[in-house]
Scaffold this motif. Structure first.
Motif, mmCIF file in Angstrom:
data_model
loop_
_atom_site.group_PDB
_atom_site.id
_atom_site.type_symbol
_atom_site.label_atom_id
_atom_site.label_comp_id
_atom_site.label_asym_id
_atom_site.label_seq_id
_atom_site.Cartn_x
_atom_site.Cartn_y
_atom_site.Cartn_z
ATOM 1 N N ALA A 109 0.829 -1.206 0.000
ATOM 2 C CA ALA A 109 0.000 0.000 0.000
ATOM 3 C C ALA A 109 0.863 1.256 0.000
ATOM 4 N N CYS A 110 1.929 1.262 0.792
ATOM 5 C CA CYS A 110 2.806 2.433 0.844
ATOM 6 C C CYS A 110 3.496 2.665 -0.495
ATOM 7 N N ALA A 111 3.867 1.585 -1.187
ATOM 8 C CA ALA A 111 4.472 1.723 -2.510
ATOM 9 C C ALA A 111 3.491 2.327 -3.500
ATOM 10 N N LEU A 112 2.246 1.869 -3.473
ATOM 11 C CA LEU A 112 1.232 2.404 -4.381
ATOM 12 C C LEU A 112 0.971 3.888 -4.100
ATOM 13 N N LEU A 113 0.915 4.235 -2.822
ATOM 14 C CA LEU A 113 0.718 5.640 -2.454
ATOM 15 C C LEU A 113 1.922 6.485 -2.860
ATOM 16 N N ALA A 114 3.103 5.875 -2.835
ATOM 17 C CA ALA A 114 4.313 6.590 -3.233
ATOM 18 C C ALA A 114 4.326 6.892 -4.723
ATOM 19 N N VAL A 115 3.682 6.047 -5.522
ATOM 20 C CA VAL A 115 3.589 6.306 -6.963
ATOM 21 C C VAL A 115 2.872 7.635 -7.202
ATOM 22 N N GLY A 116 1.761 7.846 -6.512
ATOM 23 C CA GLY A 116 1.023 9.104 -6.656
ATOM 24 C C GLY A 116 1.857 10.298 -6.268
ATOM 25 N N CYS A 117 2.605 10.173 -5.182
ATOM 26 C CA CYS A 117 3.459 11.270 -4.733
ATOM 27 C C CYS A 117 4.546 11.559 -5.753
ATOM 28 N N GLY A 118 5.185 10.519 -6.269
ATOM 29 C CA GLY A 118 6.249 10.708 -7.249
ATOM 30 C C GLY A 118 5.759 11.419 -8.496
ATOM 31 N N PHE A 119 4.571 11.039 -8.959
ATOM 32 C CA PHE A 119 4.000 11.687 -10.143
ATOM 33 C C PHE A 119 3.769 13.176 -9.887
ATOM 34 N N ILE A 120 3.203 13.484 -8.721
ATOM 35 C CA ILE A 120 2.936 14.890 -8.381
ATOM 36 C C ILE A 120 4.230 15.683 -8.270
ATOM 37 N N MET A 121 5.235 15.105 -7.608
ATOM 38 C CA MET A 121 6.484 15.831 -7.388
ATOM 39 C C MET A 121 7.212 16.128 -8.691
ATOM 40 N N THR A 122 7.287 15.149 -9.594
ATOM 41 C CA THR A 122 7.964 15.397 -10.869
ATOM 42 C C THR A 122 7.202 16.431 -11.685
#
Length: 198
Positions: A109-122
């Motif tokens: 779950a944390c990895a999936l949530l991290a995908v969203g964060c990475g997309f936003i940050m880039t």
């Protein structure tokens, strides 16, 4: 390369840790908005942040540089957590609650949530590089209020916790999952569009 990149990465970790601290102390929408100071400072000074770098590593990019950035960010978070954990011990309890929440979710779950964060940050950094800072200011509160996970912010939260809680295999597993998830999110647009320039 190391001598130039590593100090900039440490400073980036410190800046993100400042954002984390205000988020821990204020919380809610206000804390999420004020957190944006950390990322804004990173971009303004040209510091090296993992989530601001991972999306711009190409097929033959400098992987050693990215690893140096990640390590430097963690060191910066660790030093800041040591200083603030001593001088402002009231941050330990909310940081521990964040750690417990991550462990309850688990690495997938944390990895999936991290995908969203990475997309936003880039996306936010891409806009900022073109002088459009509003997306940068909005991106941080958006990922926080969505509950997405940021590996460098979590480095600070985890390291601000008591050592016996932070330095465990389950925490390491969750953290590695977040690092990988952030990397996927940071590269998501480029991978889906096959690197086609806009």
């Amino acid at each position: 390369m190391f001598r130039k990149t590593f100090p900039l990465a440490i400073l980036a970790g410190l800046c993100i840790s400042i954002g984390c601290t205000v988020n821990l102390r204020v919380g809610g929408v206000a804390g999420a908005v004020l957190f944006a100071f950390g990322l804004t400072t990173v971009v303004y000074y040209g510091l090296k942040l993992y989530t601001g770098t991972a999306g711009f590593i190409r097929a033959h990019g400098d992987w050693a540089m990215l690893a140096t950035v990640l390590l430097g960010n963690i060191v910066g978070c660790w030093l800041t957590a040591l200083a603030l954990g001593y001088s402002q011990p009231d941050i330990v309890e909310p940081a521990t609650a964040i750690l417990a929440g991550r462990l309850a979710k688990g690495p997938v779950a944390c990895a999936l949530l991290a995908v969203g964060c990475g997309f936003i940050m880039t996306t936010a950094v891409e806009f900022a590089r073109k002088g459009k800072m509003l997306t940068l200011l909005l991106g941080v509160p958006v990922f926080i209020l969505c509950g997405f996970t940021h590996s460098i912010a979590d480095a600070f939260y985890f390291l601000a916790c008591p050592a016996e809680q932070a330095f465990t295999l389950p925490v390491l597993t969750v953290y590695v999952a977040e690092v990988l998830g952030n990397f996927v999110g940071c590269n998501l647009y480029r991978w889906v569009t096959f690197g086609v320039e806009r």
